[in-house]
Design a protein around this motif. Structure first.
Motif, PDB file in Angstrom:
ATOM      1  N   ASP A 241       0.833  -1.208   0.000  1.00  0.00           N
ATOM      2  CA  ASP A 241       0.000   0.000   0.000  1.00  0.00           C
ATOM      3  C   ASP A 241       0.864   1.252   0.000  1.00  0.00           C
ATOM      4  OD1 ASP A 241      -2.230  -1.581   2.382  1.00  0.00           O
ATOM      5  OD2 ASP A 241      -2.200  -1.671   0.195  1.00  0.00           O
ATOM      6  N   ILE A 242       1.844   1.287   0.902  1.00  0.00           N
ATOM      7  CA  ILE A 242       2.695   2.473   1.017  1.00  0.00           C
ATOM      8  C   ILE A 242       3.463   2.709  -0.275  1.00  0.00           C
ATOM      9  CG2 ILE A 242       4.669   3.468   2.246  1.00  0.00           C
ATOM     10  CD1 ILE A 242       3.733   1.983   4.728  1.00  0.00           C
ATOM     11  N   GLY A 243       4.011   1.622  -0.826  1.00  0.00           N
ATOM     12  CA  GLY A 243       4.760   1.757  -2.067  1.00  0.00           C
ATOM     13  C   GLY A 243       3.902   2.279  -3.199  1.00  0.00           C
ATOM     14  N   TYR A 244       2.710   1.732  -3.302  1.00  0.00           N
ATOM     15  CA  TYR A 244       1.790   2.154  -4.357  1.00  0.00           C
ATOM     16  C   TYR A 244       1.499   3.648  -4.262  1.00  0.00           C
ATOM     17  CZ  TYR A 244      -2.375   1.884  -7.367  1.00  0.00           C
ATOM     18  OH  TYR A 244      -3.295   2.054  -8.362  1.00  0.00           O
ATOM     19  N   LEU A 245       1.143   4.091  -3.055  1.00  0.00           N
ATOM     20  CA  LEU A 245       0.770   5.493  -2.885  1.00  0.00           C
ATOM     21  C   LEU A 245       1.949   6.413  -3.169  1.00  0.00           C
ATOM     22  CD1 LEU A 245      -1.458   5.135   0.297  1.00  0.00           C
ATOM     23  CD2 LEU A 245      -2.218   5.684  -2.014  1.00  0.00           C
ATOM     24  N   LEU A 246       3.135   6.019  -2.703  1.00  0.00           N
ATOM     25  CA  LEU A 246       4.320   6.830  -2.971  1.00  0.00           C
ATOM     26  C   LEU A 246       4.553   6.973  -4.467  1.00  0.00           C
ATOM     27  CD1 LEU A 246       7.188   5.925  -0.498  1.00  0.00           C
ATOM     28  CD2 LEU A 246       6.502   8.206  -1.227  1.00  0.00           C
ATOM     29  N   ALA A 247       4.463   5.827  -5.164  1.00  0.00           N
ATOM     30  CA  ALA A 247       4.688   5.859  -6.602  1.00  0.00           C
ATOM     31  C   ALA A 247       3.674   6.744  -7.292  1.00  0.00           C
ATOM     32  CB  ALA A 247       4.630   4.441  -7.159  1.00  0.00           C
ATOM     33  N   LEU A 248       2.418   6.645  -6.863  1.00  0.00           N
ATOM     34  CA  LEU A 248       1.365   7.471  -7.465  1.00  0.00           C
ATOM     35  C   LEU A 248       1.692   8.943  -7.286  1.00  0.00           C
ATOM     36  CD1 LEU A 248      -1.448   7.592  -8.797  1.00  0.00           C
ATOM     37  CD2 LEU A 248      -2.431   7.614  -6.512  1.00  0.00           C
ATOM     38  N   GLY A 249       2.106   9.307  -6.073  1.00  0.00           N
ATOM     39  CA  GLY A 249       2.408  10.701  -5.786  1.00  0.00           C
ATOM     40  C   GLY A 249       3.560  11.230  -6.613  1.00  0.00           C
ATOM     41  N   VAL A 250       4.621  10.461  -6.671  1.00  0.00           N
ATOM     42  CA  VAL A 250       5.800  10.920  -7.402  1.00  0.00           C
ATOM     43  C   VAL A 250       5.496  11.041  -8.894  1.00  0.00           C
ATOM     44  CG1 VAL A 250       8.111  10.248  -8.115  1.00  0.00           C
ATOM     45  CG2 VAL A 250       7.445  10.067  -5.716  1.00  0.00           C
ATOM     46  N   LEU A 251       4.800  10.055  -9.429  1.00  0.00           N
ATOM     47  CA  LEU A 251       4.435  10.101 -10.848  1.00  0.00           C
ATOM     48  C   LEU A 251       3.572  11.319 -11.147  1.00  0.00           C
ATOM     49  CD1 LEU A 251       4.504   8.561 -13.561  1.00  0.00           C
ATOM     50  CD2 LEU A 251       2.363   7.466 -12.880  1.00  0.00           C
ATOM     51  N   GLY A 252       2.574  11.547 -10.265  1.00  0.00           N
ATOM     52  CA  GLY A 252       1.691  12.692 -10.468  1.00  0.00           C
ATOM     53  C   GLY A 252       2.457  14.005 -10.424  1.00  0.00           C
ATOM     54  N   LEU A 253       3.366  14.122  -9.484  1.00  0.00           N
ATOM     55  CA  LEU A 253       4.148  15.346  -9.341  1.00  0.00           C
ATOM     56  C   LEU A 253       4.983  15.599 -10.584  1.00  0.00           C
ATOM     57  CD1 LEU A 253       4.974  17.604  -7.436  1.00  0.00           C
ATOM     58  CD2 LEU A 253       6.683  16.089  -6.459  1.00  0.00           C
ATOM     59  N   TRP A 254       5.592  14.549 -11.077  1.00  0.00           N
ATOM     60  CA  TRP A 254       6.446  14.667 -12.258  1.00  0.00           C
ATOM     61  C   TRP A 254       5.632  15.124 -13.469  1.00  0.00           C
ATOM     62  CZ3 TRP A 254       7.703  10.818 -16.392  1.00  0.00           C
ATOM     63  CH2 TRP A 254       8.848  11.203 -17.115  1.00  0.00           C
ATOM     64  N   ILE A 255       4.515  14.454 -13.704  1.00  0.00           N
ATOM     65  CA  ILE A 255       3.685  14.817 -14.851  1.00  0.00           C
ATOM     66  C   ILE A 255       3.146  16.237 -14.713  1.00  0.00           C
ATOM     67  CG2 ILE A 255       1.522  14.311 -16.063  1.00  0.00           C
ATOM     68  CD1 ILE A 255       1.951  11.411 -15.582  1.00  0.00           C
ATOM     69  N   ALA A 256       2.719  16.563 -13.504  1.00  0.00           N
ATOM     70  CA  ALA A 256       2.148  17.891 -13.285  1.00  0.00           C
ATOM     71  C   ALA A 256       3.154  18.980 -13.622  1.00  0.00           C
ATOM     72  CB  ALA A 256       1.672  18.032 -11.842  1.00  0.00           C
ATOM     73  N   THR A 257       4.394  18.818 -13.179  1.00  0.00           N
ATOM     74  CA  THR A 257       5.358  19.879 -13.428  1.00  0.00           C
ATOM     75  C   THR A 257       5.703  19.976 -14.906  1.00  0.00           C
ATOM     76  OG1 THR A 257       7.078  18.320 -12.833  1.00  0.00           O
ATOM     77  CG2 THR A 257       6.369  19.849 -11.153  1.00  0.00           C
ATOM     78  N   LEU A 258       5.793  18.832 -15.578  1.00  0.00           N
ATOM     79  CA  LEU A 258       6.094  18.889 -17.011  1.00  0.00           C
ATOM     80  C   LEU A 258       4.974  19.578 -17.776  1.00  0.00           C
ATOM     81  CD1 LEU A 258       7.623  15.387 -17.639  1.00  0.00           C
ATOM     82  CD2 LEU A 258       8.759  17.577 -17.803  1.00  0.00           C
ATOM     83  N   ARG A 259       3.741  19.211 -17.454  1.00  0.00           N
ATOM     84  CA  ARG A 259       2.603  19.783 -18.159  1.00  0.00           C
ATOM     85  C   ARG A 259       2.462  21.257 -17.847  1.00  0.00           C
ATOM     86  NH1 ARG A 259      -0.091  18.668 -22.207  1.00  0.00           N
ATOM     87  NH2 ARG A 259      -1.822  19.726 -21.215  1.00  0.00           N
ATOM     88  N   LEU A 260       2.665  21.622 -16.585  1.00  0.00           N
ATOM     89  CA  LEU A 260       2.536  23.018 -16.202  1.00  0.00           C
ATOM     90  C   LEU A 260       3.520  23.870 -16.976  1.00  0.00           C
ATOM     91  CD1 LEU A 260       2.018  23.538 -12.394  1.00  0.00           C
ATOM     92  CD2 LEU A 260       0.522  24.119 -14.282  1.00  0.00           C
ATOM     93  N   ASP A 261       4.702  23.343 -17.157  1.00  0.00           N
ATOM     94  CA  ASP A 261       5.711  24.027 -17.932  1.00  0.00           C
ATOM     95  C   ASP A 261       5.150  24.406 -19.298  1.00  0.00           C
ATOM     96  OD1 ASP A 261       9.095  23.468 -18.888  1.00  0.00           O
ATOM     97  OD2 ASP A 261       8.319  24.808 -17.349  1.00  0.00           O
ATOM     98  N   ARG A 262       4.486  23.427 -19.899  1.00  0.00           N
ATOM     99  CA  ARG A 262       3.957  23.671 -21.239  1.00  0.00           C
ATOM    100  C   ARG A 262       2.787  24.627 -21.210  1.00  0.00           C
ATOM    101  NH1 ARG A 262       2.855  18.923 -24.819  1.00  0.00           N
ATOM    102  NH2 ARG A 262       4.527  18.080 -23.546  1.00  0.00           N
ATOM    103  N   VAL A 263       1.942  24.489 -20.179  1.00  0.00           N
ATOM    104  CA  VAL A 263       0.725  25.289 -20.126  1.00  0.00           C
ATOM    105  C   VAL A 263       1.014  26.734 -19.756  1.00  0.00           C
ATOM    106  CG1 VAL A 263      -1.362  25.630 -18.756  1.00  0.00           C
ATOM    107  CG2 VAL A 263      -0.834  23.386 -19.624  1.00  0.00           C
ATOM    108  N   LEU A 264       1.941  26.946 -18.821  1.00  0.00           N
ATOM    109  CA  LEU A 264       2.135  28.282 -18.291  1.00  0.00           C
ATOM    110  C   LEU A 264       3.190  29.097 -19.021  1.00  0.00           C
ATOM    111  CD1 LEU A 264       1.922  27.603 -14.479  1.00  0.00           C
ATOM    112  CD2 LEU A 264       0.303  28.827 -15.890  1.00  0.00           C
ATOM    113  N   LEU A 265       4.194  28.449 -19.584  1.00  0.00           N
ATOM    114  CA  LEU A 265       5.264  29.210 -20.220  1.00  0.00           C
ATOM    115  C   LEU A 265       5.188  29.044 -21.718  1.00  0.00           C
ATOM    116  CD1 LEU A 265       8.298  28.435 -17.922  1.00  0.00           C
ATOM    117  CD2 LEU A 265       6.750  30.354 -17.858  1.00  0.00           C
ATOM    118  N   LYS A 266       4.791  30.118 -22.385  1.00  0.00           N
ATOM    119  CA  LYS A 266       4.692  30.013 -23.834  1.00  0.00           C
ATOM    120  C   LYS A 266       5.491  31.090 -24.511  1.00  0.00           C
ATOM    121  CE  LYS A 266       0.446  29.728 -23.023  1.00  0.00           C
ATOM    122  NZ  LYS A 266      -1.008  29.931 -23.142  1.00  0.00           N
TER     123      LYS A 266
END
Lengths: 266, 261, 311
Positions: A241-266
């Protein structure tokens, strides 16, 4: 392009992300009523489902060899759902609103804050809110006698882990959305998660292969983790359970920052 | 209603339908998938536990049969809430849609009528989907079950109209979470959907019977299970109608004050 | 011309591309410390894109850009810490109050809370909004919001202030108040870089400016230099009745350097407007009205691009 936009010199800093958390805190300090009333909802669910339906069920529910009252069985699951809902709501509705409509971040990005700081700050804020709710929930559970095990204290960091995981996932998803109607898509995902993650009945109710499917979904791991802690029926599955949740969080954080880069900086 | 009122209402309907056409896909999916999921999880899954604990059923019925009509009524209440709060307020404040409509021969009354008719349509859609799901799960036991659909719609309107009146008087959306948390959420749980209402303490029961949902749930349940008789049915109906009519009256007042001060 | 100090902003062959659209097509400019520098041009010329690159919120597509001696690609946060930005669109935090907007913004820079509070108070007085400190942002007028944005841009005591169309959409009184405050900042030594399509603003505020059109710089210099170089001393404006505009072949020999025929009037460029008016009268030209005025940057732009600034 994934990975291509991450620039050196723009890694997040605690101070910068923290100033964004501060801004949200200032705003919510005024609407404390909303925060306080946030405790009301879990209380209703605990009383209604836990005790009300629990009375219909009568006898106890078996859990890893333990026998627990239904109210004790369902309480940690409701807490896990509340953590998930709260975190996702914060990083979808509110985040989307700030991103697309109010252009709040346009101004913030003209300061030393960078895109990673923004993502980290909003997810950290979801974490703060989640922690406050979790504390309230645990207090209510103790008050109603629904958390027999002393391990319940560990449910607090566990709930924080859930807030981080679902907050990051919510933020990641939100960066892909374009209209309010898309937010409904997030709701569509939350409802079956809430209903089917062994929240209201044990996993054993499912036939074999469905059990496997449920074990692949995120909320199930939050439910299982919290339930193991509050009922004191610890097991190896908690590590998964702990491993799963950690992985979910890290993956989400990574994707969010990459996408935000594209969305906010043009 | 005058001919102009009908035309006006039609304009409002048209506009909403046009907007909806672009966004319906998500709504329809939620409207159909949600009842199926709730019935499966709570009715069947949770029902497994409850049925074990209640060997004689609840009044002789399985938990699924008991629960389903309650969920139907609760669903229309929640749809009514979501349609008459944030979306409505944003239409009033930001989209200036009403301002544009009122610059034509339409009057405030027509706008209100149009909106309520549209709302009734949305509630009908939600109720019908629920009904179909209940049919698939075999919880419709009486020939009068189909009447549960209009009852559910009326139940929704009994909430929609007063909340509409409230929303029209609001400048910010600060009040909505309060209604959601202190009215909608507790009602969803304590108005007899998940467990019989006579298990509540007497004082709580009294309060529950003052609200529309308790009557909506009782009436829907009575119709789908065939356990209702004329007199209590009329009482439930009267309460729902009362809330609806009074709500519309209030909405007319607050909406007029808001749009044509 | 820039002094021998190191340029605060240095750009060579600067390019900004959006997919297949080139917004800034290889421009060169330098901004010296303490000067007021302007980008003058119509909408769509590439001014805002250039400003966003200087402000380190939009990545450079090609060429060189150095701000405060640093590269935006690697030192974005450090550069932004020393900048103040007044964007074209209103980006105030509508959920916070007026005073809170300033204090929160200060916190993004890591300014300690007590210092932030003091500075916020001073800045509100500077822009004459001290009475509105506890008000919501939304009900403020456009001019007040712009002043608040300027106050916000100054909270970190920036060396370089970037203003994108600072007085667009403001009424004349608000415009003059903004100009006055900007002028005071300039006197304090703050370097100003602004974009505008108002010639009076460019003439009043800027020491030097570049004229941009269609992603390129078409001229640069001080306002006076540009007018001397690209226009005559005076302009004679003639208005005719509808469809009565005469052709000027030969009529103008010896009278004027140039003529521009616009949809609503004719501009005759000459060093002595009155003399030109008399000469035209003698030659039989009968306008409905005449006006003699000094040349402005509008005329410069017309000369350089064949179009007027305000489209």
């Amino acid at each position: 392009m994934i990975g291509g936009n991450l620039r050196p010199g723009t890694l997040p800093s605690l101070r910068r992300a923290g100033s964004l958390v501060e801004r949200n805190a200032i705003l919510y300090r005024r609407s404390w009523l909303i925060i306080v009333s946030g405790f009301a909802e879990p209380l209703f669910y605990l009383l209604g489902i836990g005790l009300g339906v629990g009375a219909l069920i009568g006898s106890t529910v078996t859990l890893n060899g333990h026998s627990v009252r239904y109210a004790v069985f369902v309480a940690p699951a409701l807490m896990a759902s509340a953590a998930m809902n709260g975190a996702v709501y914060e990083t979808s509705f509110n985040f989307f609103f700030k991103l697309r409509y109010v252009k709040l971040y346009d101004a913030i990005l003209s300061t030393p804050l960078g895109v990673l700081d923004v993502a980290a700050g909003e997810i950290a804020w979801a974490l703060v809110r989640g922690t406050l709710y979790a504390i309230g929930f645990i207090a209510v559970m103790f008050g109603l006698g629904l958390a027999p095990s002393p391990w319940t204290i560990v449910a607090l960091p566990a709930a924080m882990l859930m807030s981080f995981a679902f907050g990051a996932a919510g933020a990641a998803l939100t960066t892909f959305l374009r209209t309010w109607q898309d937010i409904e898509l997030i709701l569509i995902v939350l409802i079956p998660l809430f209903l089917f993650s062994a929240t209201f009945y044990p996993l054993e109710v499912y036939p074999g292969f469905l059990r496997l499917v449920v074990e692949l979904t995120p909320l199930y791991h939050g439910v299982n983790l919290l339930r193991s802690l509050t009922t004191g029926s610890l097991g190896q599955a908690m590590l998964v359970d702990i491993g799963y949740l950690l992985a979910l969080g890290v993956l989400g954080l990574w994707i969010a920052t990459l996408r935000l880069d594209r969305v906010l900086l043009k | 209603m005058s001919r102009q009122a009908w035309t006006g209402a039609l304009h409002v309907l048209e506009h909403n339908a046009l907007v909806y056409r672009r966004t319906w896909r998500g709504s329809v999916f939620v409207s159909f998938a949600a009842p199926v999921m709730f019935l499966a999880a709570m009715g069947v899954g949770l029902g497994t536990l409850v049925n074990r604990g209640t060997p004689h059923g609840i009044g002789g019925f399985s938990y699924l049969e008991f629960l389903a009509p309650g969920l139907l009524a609760t669903a229309t209440m929640q749809t009514a809430f979501s349609e008459t709060t944030y979306r409505l307020l944003s239409r009033i404040r930001w989209a200036r849609t009403y301002d544009a409509m009122l610059a034509t021969p339409l009057e405030v009354q027509d706008v209100l009528t149009g909106e309520l008719v549209w709302l009734a349509f949305r509630l009908l859609m939600v109720a019908t989907f629920y009904f179909v799901a209940m049919f698939l799960f075999r919880t419709l036991l009486a020939p009068g079950a189909v009447l549960a659909i209009p009852v559910a719609v009326l139940n929704g309107l009994a909430f929609a109209a007063p909340i509409f009146a409230f929303t029209a008087s609001q400048q910010t959306d600060a009040g909505f979470p309060v209604i959601g948390r202190f009215v909608i959420a507790p009602l969803s749980i304590f108005a007899g959907t998940f467990f019989p209402i006579d298990r509540l303490p007497v004082a709580a029961q009294a309060i529950a019977w003052l609200t529309p949902l308790t009557h909506g749930v009782a009436l829907s349940r009575g119709l789908t299970l065939g356990t209702i008789s004329m007199q209590p049915a009329l009482v439930h109906l009267a309460v729902l109608l009362l809330y609806t009519v009074v709500g519309i009256g209030l909405a007319r007042v607050t909406l007029s004050r808001r749009l044509a001060p | 011309m820039p002094s021998s100090d190191i340029a605060l902003i240095h750009a060579r062959s600067l390019i900004k591309r959006f997919d297949d659209f080139v917004a800034v097509d290889g421009i060169d400019f330098d901004v010296a410390k303490g000067e007021a520098f302007g980008f003058l041009g119509p909408n769509g010329a590439g001014k805002t894109s250039t400003m966003r690159m200087i402000g380190c919120v939009s990545p450079v597509s090609g060429g060189t850009l150095r701000v405060l001696g640093m590269d935006p690609l690697t030192d974005g946060p450090r550069i932004r810490a020393r900048l103040g930005v007044v964007p074209q669109a209103d980006t105030l935090d509508a959920e916070l109050r007026v005073g809170e907007n300033l204090e929160t913004y200060a916190r993004y820079f890591g300014i300690p809370r007590s210092v932030a509070r003091t500075r916020a108070k001073e800045l509100l007085e500077f822009v004459q909004l001290q009475d509105r400190a506890n008000d919501q942002v939304e009900p403020l007028s456009g001019g007040m919001k712009r002043r608040l944005t300027i106050a916000r841009a100054l909270i970190n005591e920036p060396e370089l202030l970037l203003l994108d169309e600072p007085t667009t959409g403001l009424d004349p009184q608000a415009r003059h108040l903004v100009w006055d405050r900007l002028y005071r900042l300039k006197q304090r030594g703050v370097t100003l870089v602004l974009t505008t399509h108002y010639m009076d603003e460019a003439e009043q505020l800027c020491d030097r400016l570049v004229v941009m059109d269609k992603a390129r710089i078409v001229a640069s210099g001080s306002p006076r230099e540009l007018i001397d170089r690209y226009s005559t001393k005076e302009v004679l404006e003639l208005r005719f009745a509808v469809d009565a505009t005469p052709s000027f072949d030969g009529t103008l020999a010896g009278v004027a350097d140039r003529v521009e025929v616009l949809p609503d009037r004719v501009l005759v460029y000459t060093n002595d407007g009155d003399a030109a008016a008399d000469a035209l009268h003698v030659r039989g030209v009968r306008p409905e009205s005449t006006l003699v005025r000094r040349s402005s940057l509008e005329d410069v732009f017309l000369r350089l691009t064949g179009r007027s600034l305000i489209e």
